[in-house]
Design a protein around this motif. Structure first.
Motif, PDB file in Angstrom:
ATOM      1  N   VAL A  71       0.753  -1.232  -0.147  1.00 59.00           N
ATOM      2  CA  VAL A  71       0.477   0.252   0.250  1.00 59.00           C
ATOM      3  C   VAL A  71       0.989   0.979  -0.250  1.00 59.00           C
ATOM      4  O   VAL A  71       1.630   1.183   0.594  1.00 59.00           O
ATOM      5  CB  VAL A  71      -0.699   0.048   1.267  1.00 59.00           C
ATOM      6  N   LEU A  81      -6.703   1.051   5.042  1.00 60.95           N
ATOM      7  CA  LEU A  81      -6.169   0.061   5.703  1.00 60.95           C
ATOM      8  C   LEU A  81      -6.098  -0.548   6.141  1.00 60.95           C
ATOM      9  O   LEU A  81      -4.953  -2.274   6.474  1.00 60.95           O
ATOM     10  CB  LEU A  81      -5.010   0.916   6.468  1.00 60.95           C
ATOM     11  N   TYR A 138      -6.160  -3.965   4.542  1.00 63.92           N
ATOM     12  CA  TYR A 138      -4.702  -4.635   3.751  1.00 63.92           C
ATOM     13  C   TYR A 138      -3.725  -5.020   4.670  1.00 63.92           C
ATOM     14  O   TYR A 138      -2.568  -5.376   4.007  1.00 63.92           O
ATOM     15  CB  TYR A 138      -5.029  -3.711   2.496  1.00 63.92           C
ATOM     16  N   LEU A 178      -3.362   0.217  -4.223  1.00 63.72           N
ATOM     17  CA  LEU A 178      -3.031  -0.799  -3.715  1.00 63.72           C
ATOM     18  C   LEU A 178      -1.553  -1.366  -4.884  1.00 63.72           C
ATOM     19  O   LEU A 178      -2.301  -1.377  -6.396  1.00 63.72           O
ATOM     20  CB  LEU A 178      -4.461  -1.322  -3.450  1.00 63.72           C
TER      21      LEU A 178
END
Length: 517
Positions: free
Chosen positions: A56, A127, A130, A151
């Motif tokens: 990320v 967030l 991920y 991403l």
């Protein structure tokens, strides 16, 4: 093309489906000063989850990431731009290709369209899906009202696996030698197939005139041509890398292709012309603008110089083409019986600001013959299985088999005696075509004395049954296929045999006709 088609419902639906994917209008275009993400800054704004093998990245307005490699990009929050195409949150993921054969690709963060959002709360929720807790806290410190969250995931396809199986192309998605000193090799993105580049390397640079032209024609780019090939609706096989060999056949092929379009279907058509803009090439451009109902002509230039005369409507009224010669335009009259090209069009000039424009690149895979081979290999990669696994060489695939009497065989651009026709076709690339008349014989091969201009269908299994003609042109298979995949070339060969070595040209010898008494 014609102005009415710009207002068609199909085009409107497409425009709405990619909401926001346009560049600024000419009145809003600003001089952008990008800030390159590199080195330590990448460590502060990027985090990787090794378990799920993705990363990320937090980017601020006008920050850029220039890279080599390939990946899938998904915009989770905010907006980013790639090659003038805006990718927003809520949209699908997009494949990004940045091979050594082309200018490095650049991702640029745009200003957030909604300044009233609760950035920290929304970003934290995103967030959480991920990254681990520690990684989330680190990145959350960088989130502001002008942040974008993307991403990045690794990408492996039959195309990339097929290309990587060839030794000469194994480093296609790595930085070339000239960029190695500028590559950043220790960031959270490297293990995903992306290698960031520092500011010393210039990525794709979009000039102000480029953005204005892009906005005017509502265009969108995907990346290197060999990475995103799709089956064409109609195709004509010309069979040579240069149209200079047969200008008449080239123009007639274009006309035939245009006639095969569906008149009832209102769509926008973009004609991507070749780079030959001098001599006969310029005359072909003049003919094409006259033949087709164009509404915009976009002329590309670099280094402050126009490579050919400005193709304005005023200039075209007196310019001589290859088939059209004002005031007599017989060839035009014959072709345009079914449509009336507009007497005028909008002429746009795009001036490139890229420093390397107009010069041959020094890295591998940048020459025209190499780019053509990449396109052909990309096309052949469609024969590979979509499932992960070893690459299957082309000669191991199950071939289609038809009797000789069912298909006609023709050769374009040269003459081959009938007895040598099959020698010429052996291990060669042929076009799978359809001719109108029925092919029949008494059992022997059907050889065409003249190659027709006819539809080419490729190897789409659903329409292969319609193929009744094989056309052999001057396009050869990439050498890596012959040396790596097919048993036609061997290293166990004796060059001591008579006639086995290369031809030697003795330029100093006097020909018999030049010798005196």
């Amino acid at each position: 093309m014609d102005n009415d088609s710009n207002d068609s419902m199909e085009w409107k639906k497409y425009s709405q489906s990619i909401h926001g994917n346009v560049v600024k209008t000419s009145g809003e275009i600003e001089n952008i000063i990008p800030v390159r993400l590199e080195g330590g800054s990448l460590h502060n704004c990027a985090e990787r989850d090794d378990r799920r093998n993705h990363a990320v990245l937090i980017m601020q307005k006008n920050q850029t990431l220039c890279f080599r490699g390939k990946c899938h990009l998904t915009c989770l929050y905010g907006r980013v731009e790639v090659m003038g195409f805006t990718i927003e949150e809520g949209q699908q993921s997009y494949p990004l290709f940045s091979p050594a054969s082309h200018c490095p690709l650049t991702i640029r963060a745009l200003e957030n369209s909604d300044q009233t959002r609760d950035d920290k709360t929304e970003a934290s929720s995103i967030l959480k899906k991920y990254l681990t807790s520690a990684s989330r806290k680190k990145l959350l410190k960088n989130v502001t009202s002008n942040s974008s969250i993307i991403l990045l995931e690794p990408m492996e396809t039959p195309l990339t696996r097929f290309l990587s199986s060839f030794t000469d192309l194994s480093e296609l998605f790595s930085p070339p030698v000239s960029e190695l000193m500028s590559a950043v090799l220790d960031t959270p993105l490297n293990g995903l197939g992306m290698i960031p580049l520092v500011g010393a390397i210039e990525g794709l640079k979009m000039s102000k005139s480029y953005r204005q032209a892009l906005n005017m024609v509502v265009g969108a780019c995907r990346g290197p041509p060999f990475t995103h090939q799709t089956p064409p609706e109609h195709m004509i096989h010309f069979g040579h890398t240069s149209c200079e060999t047969d200008l008449e056949r080239y123009l007639e092929s274009l006309k035939t292709l245009w006639r095969r379009r569906s008149p009832s279907r209102e769509t926008t058509v973009v004609i991507n012309t070749m780079g030959w803009v001098k001599g006969f090439g310029f005359q072909l451009l003049v003919d094409m603008i006259r033949f087709f109902p164009v509404s915009h002509v976009v002329q590309l230039s670099h280094s402050g110089v126009t490579q050919c005369p400005s193709m304005t409507p005023e200039f075209l009224r007196t310019a001589h083409g290859h088939q059209t010669h004002p005031p007599a335009v017989t060839a035009l009259d014959e072709f345009t019986e079914s449509h009336s090209p507009p007497k005028s069009y909008t002429h746009v000039i795009v001036q490139s600001e890229f420093q390397g424009a107009g010069r041959q690149g020094t890295a591998k895979h940048q020459r025209t013959n190499e780019l053509r081979e990449l396109s052909l290999l990309g096309y052949l990669s469609q024969l590979q299985s979509p499932d992960p696994g070893p690459i299957r060489p082309l000669h191991t695939l199950t071939p289609y088999q038809v009797p000789q009497s069912a298909v006609a065989l023709g050769v374009i651009h040269c003459e081959v005696v009938p007895s040598h026709m099959f020698y010429a076709a052996n291990a060669s690339l042929v076009a799978l075509c359809c001719i109108g008349e029925k092919v029949s014989s008494k059992g022997g091969p059907v050889l065409l004395s003249q190659a027709p201009i006819c539809p080419c269908v490729g190897f789409d299994p659903s329409i292969l049954r319609n193929v009744n003609c094989l056309l052999l042109g001057a396009i050869s298979l990439p050498s890596c296929i012959l040396t790596t995949q097919m048993p036609y070339i061997t290293k166990d060969y004796s060059f001591d045999l008579t006639g086995a070595g290369k031809l030697r040209v003795f330029k100093g010898l006097t020909r018999p006709s030049q010798m005196g008494n």
